[in-house]
Design a protein around this motif. Structure first.
Motif, PDB file in Angstrom:
ATOM      1  N   PHE A 182      30.435  84.273  30.857  1.00 23.45           N
ATOM      2  CA  PHE A 182      31.534  85.102  31.344  1.00 23.45           C
ATOM      3  C   PHE A 182      31.446  85.234  32.852  1.00 23.45           C
ATOM      4  CE2 PHE A 182      33.412  89.388  32.262  1.00 23.45           C
ATOM      5  CZ  PHE A 182      34.722  89.086  31.894  1.00 23.45           C
ATOM      6  N   GLU A 183      32.599  85.015  33.498  1.00 26.16           N
ATOM      7  CA  GLU A 183      32.708  85.189  34.945  1.00 26.16           C
ATOM      8  C   GLU A 183      33.852  86.139  35.266  1.00 26.16           C
ATOM      9  OE1 GLU A 183      33.123  81.622  37.183  1.00 26.16           O
ATOM     10  OE2 GLU A 183      31.237  80.752  36.473  1.00 26.16           O
ATOM     11  N   LEU A 184      33.685  86.867  36.352  1.00 30.18           N
ATOM     12  CA  LEU A 184      34.747  87.684  36.910  1.00 30.18           C
ATOM     13  C   LEU A 184      34.502  87.762  38.406  1.00 30.18           C
ATOM     14  CD1 LEU A 184      37.164  89.231  35.606  1.00 30.18           C
ATOM     15  CD2 LEU A 184      35.810  91.326  35.879  1.00 30.18           C
ATOM     16  N   ASP A 185      35.573  87.667  39.178  1.00 27.47           N
ATOM     17  CA  ASP A 185      35.465  87.729  40.642  1.00 27.47           C
ATOM     18  C   ASP A 185      34.533  86.660  41.196  1.00 27.47           C
ATOM     19  OD1 ASP A 185      37.165  90.010  40.712  1.00 27.47           O
ATOM     20  OD2 ASP A 185      35.462  91.283  40.196  1.00 27.47           O
ATOM     21  N   GLY A 186      34.498  85.507  40.541  1.00 22.69           N
ATOM     22  CA  GLY A 186      33.688  84.401  41.015  1.00 22.69           C
ATOM     23  C   GLY A 186      32.204  84.539  40.758  1.00 22.69           C
ATOM     24  N   VAL A 187      31.783  85.537  39.973  1.00 23.57           N
ATOM     25  CA  VAL A 187      30.377  85.777  39.667  1.00 23.57           C
ATOM     26  C   VAL A 187      30.112  85.396  38.212  1.00 23.57           C
ATOM     27  CG1 VAL A 187      28.544  87.519  39.472  1.00 23.57           C
ATOM     28  CG2 VAL A 187      30.194  87.636  41.357  1.00 23.57           C
ATOM     29  N   ARG A 188      29.069  84.615  37.959  1.00 17.85           N
ATOM     30  CA  ARG A 188      28.653  84.284  36.597  1.00 17.85           C
ATOM     31  C   ARG A 188      27.770  85.429  36.097  1.00 17.85           C
ATOM     32  NH1 ARG A 188      28.111  79.407  33.448  1.00 17.85           N
ATOM     33  NH2 ARG A 188      30.092  78.924  34.467  1.00 17.85           N
ATOM     34  N   LEU A 234      24.905  98.753  33.625  1.00 19.60           N
ATOM     35  CA  LEU A 234      25.676  98.336  34.790  1.00 19.60           C
ATOM     36  C   LEU A 234      24.993  97.113  35.390  1.00 19.60           C
ATOM     37  CD1 LEU A 234      28.061  99.033  36.724  1.00 19.60           C
ATOM     38  CD2 LEU A 234      26.355 100.236  38.148  1.00 19.60           C
ATOM     39  N   LEU A 235      25.753  96.029  35.558  1.00 18.74           N
ATOM     40  CA  LEU A 235      25.249  94.821  36.181  1.00 18.74           C
ATOM     41  C   LEU A 235      25.726  94.768  37.625  1.00 18.74           C
ATOM     42  CD1 LEU A 235      25.898  92.118  33.411  1.00 18.74           C
ATOM     43  CD2 LEU A 235      24.080  93.811  33.581  1.00 18.74           C
ATOM     44  N   ARG A 236      24.826  94.356  38.530  1.00 20.70           N
ATOM     45  CA  ARG A 236      25.172  94.233  39.946  1.00 20.70           C
ATOM     46  C   ARG A 236      24.721  92.868  40.461  1.00 20.70           C
ATOM     47  NH1 ARG A 236      22.917 100.224  41.567  1.00 20.70           N
ATOM     48  NH2 ARG A 236      24.830 101.407  41.076  1.00 20.70           N
ATOM     49  N   GLN A 237      25.623  92.208  41.166  1.00 23.58           N
ATOM     50  CA  GLN A 237      25.315  90.879  41.687  1.00 23.58           C
ATOM     51  C   GLN A 237      26.308  90.537  42.794  1.00 23.58           C
ATOM     52  OE1 GLN A 237      24.400  88.053  38.599  1.00 23.58           O
ATOM     53  NE2 GLN A 237      25.080  86.312  39.811  1.00 23.58           N
ATOM     54  N   SER A 266      30.072  94.462  40.691  1.00 22.99           N
ATOM     55  CA  SER A 266      29.482  95.101  39.516  1.00 22.99           C
ATOM     56  C   SER A 266      30.318  94.835  38.273  1.00 22.99           C
ATOM     57  CB  SER A 266      29.348  96.616  39.733  1.00 22.99           C
ATOM     58  OG  SER A 266      30.613  97.221  39.922  1.00 22.99           O
ATOM     59  N   LEU A 267      29.645  94.952  37.111  1.00 23.90           N
ATOM     60  CA  LEU A 267      30.278  94.781  35.806  1.00 23.90           C
ATOM     61  C   LEU A 267      29.647  95.775  34.849  1.00 23.90           C
ATOM     62  CD1 LEU A 267      32.219  92.675  34.191  1.00 23.90           C
ATOM     63  CD2 LEU A 267      30.043  91.850  33.263  1.00 23.90           C
ATOM     64  N   ARG A 268      30.473  96.464  34.079  1.00 22.86           N
ATOM     65  CA  ARG A 268      29.973  97.416  33.098  1.00 22.86           C
ATOM     66  C   ARG A 268      29.812  96.739  31.742  1.00 22.86           C
ATOM     67  NH1 ARG A 268      34.288  99.661  35.228  1.00 22.86           N
ATOM     68  NH2 ARG A 268      35.430  99.743  33.246  1.00 22.86           N
ATOM     69  N   VAL A 269      28.697  97.005  31.077  1.00 26.78           N
ATOM     70  CA  VAL A 269      28.478  96.576  29.703  1.00 26.78           C
ATOM     71  C   VAL A 269      28.563  97.837  28.852  1.00 26.78           C
ATOM     72  CG1 VAL A 269      26.951  95.373  28.096  1.00 26.78           C
ATOM     73  CG2 VAL A 269      26.953  94.750  30.525  1.00 26.78           C
ATOM     74  N   THR A 328      21.434  86.971  35.117  1.00 27.69           N
ATOM     75  CA  THR A 328      20.538  86.989  36.273  1.00 27.69           C
ATOM     76  C   THR A 328      20.903  88.134  37.213  1.00 27.69           C
ATOM     77  OG1 THR A 328      21.970  85.375  37.387  1.00 27.69           O
ATOM     78  CG2 THR A 328      20.050  84.510  36.210  1.00 27.69           C
ATOM     79  N   ALA A 329      21.844  88.964  36.812  1.00 23.08           N
ATOM     80  CA  ALA A 329      22.234  90.117  37.624  1.00 23.08           C
ATOM     81  C   ALA A 329      21.168  91.203  37.565  1.00 23.08           C
ATOM     82  CB  ALA A 329      23.572  90.662  37.121  1.00 23.08           C
ATOM     83  N   ASP A 330      21.209  92.123  38.526  1.00 20.44           N
ATOM     84  CA  ASP A 330      20.389  93.327  38.444  1.00 20.44           C
ATOM     85  C   ASP A 330      20.995  94.228  37.375  1.00 20.44           C
ATOM     86  OD1 ASP A 330      18.750  92.468  40.538  1.00 20.44           O
ATOM     87  OD2 ASP A 330      20.067  93.343  42.048  1.00 20.44           O
ATOM     88  N   VAL A 331      20.146  94.897  36.606  1.00 23.49           N
ATOM     89  CA  VAL A 331      20.608  95.698  35.474  1.00 23.49           C
ATOM     90  C   VAL A 331      20.152  97.138  35.629  1.00 23.49           C
ATOM     91  CG1 VAL A 331      20.575  95.976  32.964  1.00 23.49           C
ATOM     92  CG2 VAL A 331      20.509  93.681  33.966  1.00 23.49           C
TER      93      VAL A 331
END
Length: 631
Positions: A430-436, A565-568, A572-575, A554-557
């Motif tokens: 899954f990608e959003l905003d160009g981030v895998r 919350l994933l940060r990269q 950010s992306l919420r799970v 591979t994001a920070d969790v």
């Protein structure tokens, strides 16, 4: 004959009826006799009557070359790509001639370099007829033809080398010294074709196999056979006939809708050899015998486009590489030429500065021909929701070319026993905003594993292959039950699919778990332009002890009460844990990975939601997780 209107025909005779004097055995990797076949009128009489006599006749012929030279005068794409080919060719004379140096059990890197050199030098010679280029081609051909052999124990090496030498002979069209032509034709027979015919101690399983070896090796044998047809028409005819008879077993894997089960980079490899073979057959015989119109084959170009994510990465399932190169896709360009669909023609990439292109594809010379043959007939468009069936079914949701959120999802079914397969049924990226955000761990070096004695290619439940994180379910974003491996032959199928503004797909995972679950259904929904809903409906069995929902990143969790919350890359992306508020996510660091032989991926981690059996109060349990970015 108009090859665009050809369609495969059905035949009831088999190769052994025509060549009963030759025994041929296949192994478990061969396909079936069911399904479409290619037209196959090949015998000695057909070859003598229909094979074009004048050279060049492989990819190029007089008419095709005339169009190429016309396009070179006016078309900026052709001009720029030829400039890039000429730039690559200019560096080859400064490199040493090739030597027979194997890496492990493979000579493949040498064969591939020979094919690259011939594509560059040969195309420049066709355009400019420079005697210095001809001399270098002569030296390259003599060097490899004097190898003791082309490593027939790993026949891919022979397939690529045979194609290279055949193209070198053809594109120089009789201008090489007669002694070189004699030596090269002899090598094509003795080091190329003859080792492909079975003896008591070996068999050419690839000739009727169902993976990329079939496409590559048969393609090389077709090129070699055409090159030596006047010298030995009987050998050429029976080898050509075998190739057309065996190729459908590999082509069946594209059915019904174009998914290439070995992944996108293997699509490039296997399909690249298919399209150059089609081009050779058309230029030499005036027909491809139905090859290009085989069911699912043309549709595979859409699959190829959809595997290329906005981030520049592939949907890298199976043994696929992680990231595409920056150059234009010359194999895809053949599909643009064949269909007229501009969505398959990467014009901007073909027009980038030559200095930015770096080393070109080893099929770039042939690719220039396909670029010159392209005529746009259809407005370029790719669906934003698409699924393909077959032995390794895949589904895609995207936001389209103008999506400011760069939405990208790829999910899959399949099973471990597919060619280059993994225990990854139900997994996704899954990608959003160009981030895998959600990754597949991808592939790792075969040679680095094999040189330790690791048995990489086993397909049984207990094979060493499944100890690797890149190959087993513990390294993929799927479900795991009782801490056990998936069933290696448990086929996960995509049973429902809907497109539209909120596309969705359901994968039946039941077979992957055997009797550890009564059933398991995974539903993916693009429920907004910036979110993905994953809904798992599971029915436990008497053997169910624990179900683990997994996400690889591979994001920070940062673990939060309602999810994570994933940060990269500053984003950010919420799970969101929508179904089990009483259970919290946990994070397992996989950097370093569990085994020394595992691929080491910086920052890799597995987010888990563990659901014990005793918490499941109903006959069916639903796990609902949403991945959500900013709207």
């Amino acid at each position: 004959m108009d090859t665009k209107t050809q369609r495969p025909v059905y035949r009831l005779f088999f190769f052994l009826l025509l060549f009963a004097s030759v025994s041929f055995t296949t192994d478990a990797q061969t396909g079936t006799e069911d399904g479409p076949k290619l037209q196959n009128p090949i015998d000695v009489r057909y070859v003598k009557r229909h094979l074009r006599k004048a050279q060049p006749r492989l990819v190029l012929n007089r008419d095709i070359e005339k169009r190429l030279k016309q396009q070179l005068k006016t078309d900026p794409v052709i001009q720029n790509m030829y400039k890039a080919i000429k730039h690559d060719a200019s560096a080859i004379p400064d490199e040493p001639l090739l030597e027979r140096k194997k890496i492990g059990r493979r000579l493949l890197s040498v064969s591939r370099e020979m094919l690259r050199r011939v594509n560059m030098l040969g195309m420049v010679y066709r355009i400019e007829k420079d005697p210095a280029i001809l001399q270098r081609i002569n030296d390259e051909v003599l060097a490899v033809c004097r190898f003791s052999d082309w490593n027939p124990s790993h026949y891919l090496d022979v397939g690529e080398m045979a194609l290279a030498v055949a193209l070198a002979l053809d594109w120089t069209a009789g201008d090489l010294p007669k002694a070189t032509i004699e030596e090269a034709e002899k090598a094509l027979i003795e080091k190329g074709i003859m080792p492909s015919w079975p003896t008591e101690n070996k068999n050419a399983w690839w000739a009727y196999g169902n993976n990329n070896w079939n496409q590559v090796c048969n393609g090389g044998m077709i090129a070699a056979s055409i090159a030596i047809a006047e010298r030995d028409p009987e050998l050429a005819a029976k080898t050509l006939h075998r190739a057309l008879d065996g190729l459908p077993n590999a082509l069946h894997e594209y059915m019904p809708s174009g998914i290439y089960p070995e992944g996108s980079t293997y699509w490039d490899y296997g399909t690249g050899f298919s399209v150059i073979t089609i081009a050779m057959l058309e230029s030499a015989f005036g027909t491809d015998f139905g090859y290009g119109d085989f069911p699912g084959f043309l549709e595979s170009a859409t699959f190829r486009v959809l595997t290329k994510a906005p981030s520049g990465m592939y949907y890298n399932f199976a043994d696929c590489g992680d990231r595409r190169g920056q150059n234009g896709d010359v194999v895809l360009a053949w599909f643009a030429k064949r269909t007229g669909n501009a969505a398959y023609f990467e014009r901007d990439r073909f027009l980038q500065p030559v200095d930015d292109m770096g080393r070109l594809s080893r099929l770039a010379g042939a690719g220039l021909v396909w670029l010159a043959q392209f005529e746009e007939e259809a407005e370029g468009s790719i669906p934003t929701a698409w699924k393909g069936g077959g032995s390794n079914p895949v589904v895609f949701f995207t936001g389209g070319t103008d999506d400011s959120h760069q939405y990208y999802f790829g999910g899959k079914g399949g099973r471990g026993t597919v060619n280059h397969g993994n225990m990854d049924g139900g997994s996704f990226v899954f990608e959003l905003d160009g981030v895998r955000w959600v990754i597949d761990p991808g592939n790792q070096s075969y040679e680095e594993l094999e040189k330790t004695g690791f048995e990489l290619w086993g397909k049984s439940q207990n094979s060493q292959r499944w100890t690797l994180l890149t190959k087993n379910n513990f390294g993929h974003s799927t479900l795991t039950v009782n801490g056990q491996l998936h069933q290696v032959d448990g086929m996960a199928t995509i049973k429902d699919f809907k497109d539209g503004a909120m596309p969705e797909a359901t994968v039946d995972l039941s077979a992957a778990f055997g009797d550890l679950l009564a059933s398991a259904q995974r539903r993916f929904v693009k429920d907004s332009p910036t979110s993905l809903l994953i809904e798992d409906e599971i029915s436990p069995s008497e053997k169910t002890e624990e179900v683990v929902w997994q996400l690889m990143t591979t994001a920070d969790v940062v673990i939060q009460p309602d999810g994570a919350l994933l940060r990269q890359d500053g984003k950010s992306l919420r799970v969101e844990n929508l179904s089990h508020p009483g259970l919290r996510f946990s994070v397992v660091s996989l950097d370093p990975a569990p085994l020394a032989l595992d691929r080491q991926i910086k920052g890799l981690k597995r987010i888990e939601l563990r659901i014990p059996r005793w918490t499941m109060k109903q006959a069916s349990e639903t796990i609902r997780i949403r991945l959500a970015g900013d709207r």
